[in-house]
Scaffold this active site. Sequence first.
Site, PDB file in Angstrom:
ATOM      1  N   PRO A   1       0.986  -1.194  -0.050  1.00  0.00           N
ATOM      2  CA  PRO A   1       0.081  -0.018  -0.037  1.00  0.00           C
ATOM      3  C   PRO A   1       1.017   1.158  -0.053  1.00  0.00           C
ATOM      4  CG  PRO A   1      -0.792  -1.529   1.674  1.00  0.00           C
ATOM      5  CD  PRO A   1       0.473  -2.056   1.137  1.00  0.00           C
TER       6      PRO A   1
ATOM      7  N   GLY B   1       2.670   3.855   5.499  1.00  0.00           N
ATOM      8  CA  GLY B   1       3.326   3.363   6.839  1.00  0.00           C
ATOM      9  C   GLY B   1       4.134   1.839   6.662  1.00  0.00           C
TER      10      GLY B   1
ATOM     11  N   GLY C   1       6.218   1.140   4.144  1.00  0.00           N
ATOM     12  CA  GLY C   1       7.895   1.181   3.539  1.00  0.00           C
ATOM     13  C   GLY C   1       7.678   1.055   1.921  1.00  0.00           C
ATOM     14  N   SER C   2       6.583   1.426   1.167  1.00  0.00           N
ATOM     15  CA  SER C   2       6.591   1.273  -0.245  1.00  0.00           C
ATOM     16  C   SER C   2       7.815   1.812  -1.005  1.00  0.00           C
ATOM     17  CB  SER C   2       5.090   1.412  -0.759  1.00  0.00           C
ATOM     18  OG  SER C   2       5.200   2.395  -1.547  1.00  0.00           O
ATOM     19  N   SER C   3       7.942   3.151  -0.336  1.00  0.00           N
ATOM     20  CA  SER C   3       9.032   3.670  -1.354  1.00  0.00           C
ATOM     21  C   SER C   3      10.554   3.183  -1.023  1.00  0.00           C
ATOM     22  CB  SER C   3       9.002   5.406  -0.781  1.00  0.00           C
ATOM     23  OG  SER C   3       9.223   5.417   0.419  1.00  0.00           O
ATOM     24  N   ALA C   4      10.570   2.797   0.160  1.00  0.00           N
ATOM     25  CA  ALA C   4      12.140   2.123   0.405  1.00  0.00           C
ATOM     26  C   ALA C   4      11.974   0.739  -0.416  1.00  0.00           C
ATOM     27  CB  ALA C   4      12.211   1.905   1.852  1.00  0.00           C
ATOM     28  N   ALA C   5      11.080  -0.032  -0.640  1.00  0.00           N
ATOM     29  CA  ALA C   5      11.045  -1.187  -1.120  1.00  0.00           C
ATOM     30  C   ALA C   5      11.385  -1.238  -2.696  1.00  0.00           C
ATOM     31  CB  ALA C   5       9.691  -1.998  -0.902  1.00  0.00           C
TER      32      ALA C   5
ATOM     33  N   ASP D   1      13.296   2.834   7.669  1.00  0.00           N
ATOM     34  CA  ASP D   1      12.445   1.868   6.354  1.00  0.00           C
ATOM     35  C   ASP D   1      13.574   1.079   5.581  1.00  0.00           C
ATOM     36  OD1 ASP D   1      10.292   3.242   7.749  1.00  0.00           O
ATOM     37  OD2 ASP D   1       9.547   3.754   5.710  1.00  0.00           O
TER      38      ASP D   1
HETATM   39  O1  PMV Z   1       5.388   6.178   7.503  1.00  0.00           O
HETATM   40  P1  PMV Z   1       6.744   5.540   7.060  1.00  0.00           P
HETATM   41  O2  PMV Z   1       6.519   4.027   6.806  1.00  0.00           O
HETATM   42  O3  PMV Z   1       7.567   6.375   6.093  1.00  0.00           O
HETATM   43  O4  PMV Z   1       7.457   5.423   8.683  1.00  0.00           O
HETATM   44  C1  PMV Z   1       7.921   6.670   9.198  1.00  0.00           C
HETATM   45  C2  PMV Z   1       8.489   6.464  10.430  1.00  0.00           C
HETATM   46  C3  PMV Z   1       9.037   7.768  10.967  1.00  0.00           C
HETATM   47  O5  PMV Z   1       9.783   7.575  12.304  1.00  0.00           O
HETATM   48  C4  PMV Z   1       7.586   8.538  11.484  1.00  0.00           C
HETATM   49  C5  PMV Z   1       9.845   8.469  10.149  1.00  0.00           C
HETATM   50  C6  PMV Z   1      11.206   8.163  10.005  1.00  0.00           C
HETATM   51  O6  PMV Z   1      12.121   8.520   9.248  1.00  0.00           O
HETATM   52  O7  PMV Z   1      11.774   7.176  10.937  1.00  0.00           O
END
Ligand code: PMV
Length: 312
Positions: A99, A103, A105-109, A150
Amino acid sequence: MTVRSAPGKVILFGEHAVVYGKPALAVPVNAVKAQAEVTEQADAASGTVRIEAPDAGIDLWLHEMPGDDPLAMAVRLVFAEIGRKPPAALHIRVESDIPLASGMGSSAAVSVAVLRALAAHLGHELPPERASALAFEVEKLHHGTPSGIDNTVVAYEQPVYFIPGSAPRILNVTAAFTLMIGDTGETSATREVVAAVRERWNADPTSMEPVFSEIGSLTDRALRLIEHGEASSLGPLMDRNQALLKKIDVSSTGLERLINAAKQAGALGAKLSGAGRGGVMIALVTPDSSAAVEAALRDAGAVRTIRTEVGA
Ligand code: PMV
């Protein structure tokens, strides 16, 4: 053809506090993934690269893409890493069922999948620490001031205890446990939520610092429980982490609805995961409560539920 993938992730403890130097715990979610395929592109000049991401409506040549485009940056980072461009024209196709902006991690993946597939196609397997370091550079484009958690969990594909600036500690999960993820269906931009928390911190550091410190201690206690095979006792720590996240105003009505539904259906603990103000929540479930929690999340409006085993 060279294909590589990278999993999604959830943060178990410590989101936001990790941006301020506290530890956080995150685990990969293998039920969803980003995948990149590299093939040779006939009928194009050697050295050119076509990047196609149908889900994002992208089908462009690398030289047409702006320097700050995340996909273009991932490709350029690989060329810099291995010190040469491809002899033939290449076609990189990216797909993901993680999704977006939720939250997970789609961009990192997506970055890790592209980095790995392209490097491998050019004869160079990227080890996790390099894939993570390069993906971190791309994450800065997406999120401004990412903590690095992430890219780390997604590149290592293992549960990690993470402190910004230190090498990650791979968790020794001595007794497997199960999480049920519920997606509110509301997207949320990490960059904006992190900026809102920063504004609060700037305005009132003396009330924010104890919140982050307590989140950091919860993370440390959770690490010990997980490594001692006592993950079934994580529930109250998750509930307390959620209360602290609510206090800094990163929860949402949709998240609270799913969290309450999961708890009423027998989850041992539940909290939002990731930046918050939308996106996903996680619930700690047992074999007995898993189905009831999943059904309750659906009834409460979850657009998707994902069951994931940690340490299985
Ligand atoms: O929303 P995500 O999956 O990109 O997670 C962000 C996590 C935070 O702690 C809010 C930001 C970060 O860079 O760690």
